[in-house]
Design a protein around this motif. Sequence first.
Motif, PDB file in Angstrom:
ATOM      1  N   GLY A 154       0.791  -1.229   0.000  1.00 16.49           N
ATOM      2  CA  GLY A 154       0.000   0.000   0.000  1.00 16.49           C
ATOM      3  C   GLY A 154       0.819   1.272   0.000  1.00 16.49           C
ATOM      4  O   GLY A 154       0.293   2.360  -0.244  1.00 16.49           O
ATOM      5  N   ASN A 155       2.122   1.187   0.318  1.00 12.91           N
ATOM      6  CA  ASN A 155       3.000   2.357   0.261  1.00 12.91           C
ATOM      7  C   ASN A 155       3.543   2.482  -1.161  1.00 12.91           C
ATOM      8  O   ASN A 155       4.250   1.597  -1.644  1.00 12.91           O
ATOM      9  N   ARG A 169       0.361   4.631   2.636  1.00  9.85           N
ATOM     10  CA  ARG A 169      -1.006   4.103   2.552  1.00  9.85           C
ATOM     11  C   ARG A 169      -1.997   5.010   3.286  1.00  9.85           C
ATOM     12  O   ARG A 169      -3.115   5.213   2.818  1.00  9.85           O
ATOM     13  N   SER A 177      -6.413   2.089  -5.037  1.00  7.99           N
ATOM     14  CA  SER A 177      -5.266   1.194  -5.240  1.00  7.99           C
ATOM     15  C   SER A 177      -4.533   1.615  -6.516  1.00  7.99           C
ATOM     16  O   SER A 177      -5.139   2.130  -7.461  1.00  7.99           O
TER      17      SER A 177
END
Length: 520
Positions: A154-155, A169, A177
């Motif tokens: 997510g980063n 994130r 996303s």
Amino acid sequence: MEATTLQRTELLQVADAVAREKGIEADEVLMAMEQAIQRAGRAKYGQEHDIRAEIDRRTGEIRLKRCHTVVESVENEFTEVDLENARLRQPDAQLGDVLSDELPPIDLGRIAAQTAKQVIVQKVREAERSRQYDEFKDRVGEVVNGLVKRNEFGNVTVDLGRAEGLLRRDETLPRESFRTGDRVRAYISDVRQETRGPQIFLSRSHPQFMAKLFVQEVPEIYDGIIEIKSVARDPGSRAKIAVLSHDGSIDPVGACVGMRGSRVQAVVGELQGEKIDIIPWSSDPATFVVNALAPAEVSKVVLDEEQGRIEVVVPDEQLSLAIGRRGQNVRLASQLTGWDIDILTEEEESQRRQEEFRSRSQMFIDALDVDDVIAHLLVAEGFTSIDQVAYLPLEELTEIEGFDEEVAGELQQRARNFLEEEDRRHEESWRGAGVSEEVAALEGLTSAMVARLGENDIKTLDDVGDLAADELIELLGDLAPNEDEANGIIMAARAHWFEDAPAEAQQGETAQGEEQTSQA
């Protein structure tokens, strides 16, 4: 000879090529090469020597030298020389001069070449990072476009062209996303110089990201005709933005919405469908709060500027709309306006007003020994405390319908008698609790407050001085002053600390002097 010249020219070409690729100066690459050659030279001639390398910026010629600094007294014979010996080599040598001896060019072996390469790569990377930091440190607050390079849990690492940015994130929108190669637009929230190099932190949830998007979509904002006064966001769900027009002929809300909503829809599309309320800003807090609570309708607003709170009364059927799902609407309105907002229905406000009327009337009945008609008259005229009755000019009291001079004078006398009796009772209380006279004399404390402090075991100036403003306010409860007044009381209690400090220091010096005398 031609081969050597060609090799030297190639060196400069390599430096230029690396500099262009990394976006740094060619001189920085050549300096990195010089350090690499110096390291190789020390490996050959000894680490204790001061070996220096120079690359001619015009011809590419490499010169290797062993240097000695001219000093008065030699401590390291490998890097220093005294003045007498220095003048044998160079008659005009002075202290601080650096004498150098030319060394033959070295043929870099495999290990030395590998070491040199590592140094060059490291120095070029350092120069590249320094350039990145210098370029982006003043760009905090800008919106940039980039391509997703990596997505790790997510980063997201974003390629910004001449640098990389990190989109964590928690700075992305919910349910958003990214895949490698996706184009992403984000707000530079911070640029920090860290041990592993400069870090460029990006955000898509920052309130100012939405504001900057409006600047790009609305020419009037870009030109300064319309000003964005404040922004509040619940990222990915809902947002409110307050705008003000500096031109009376331009409607700020209409300009931001655009023809058929085209401008606001462009921002909504970038924010993954986040609903945006565009609010007209007002210098009047009550009007601004009413606007901010839209689409809910407001019946009445009561301001408490001292506490920074605002009470909003809405029709019963508007309560859920005013509060919003999970309190979202009132929370965003509070963030947008900077006021703490309490929402009541008309029925709740009516009940509370009746209860306040009843309790205040009862207070006047008990304290002044009057019937409920006079008590109701006092409350209806806006009196909220016995002090107001006791110390209001008599002519103002007689202006109340039904109050002649005799009645007004009698009421004032009863109010003063009641307050004197209260003071006497409170004084007995704090004296009985052991509160010092110094605490009772502090400006800003009433006898009731002093009695309350005594009940909470606060008895000396030091006890009061050790409190923080919020602690004092909590202890005094309904008698508490505002934060500034509480700080004033505490500072007055601490005043003797600063008066005693010089005397204590003087006593300490005297004791130290006596101790030294006795030792002697």
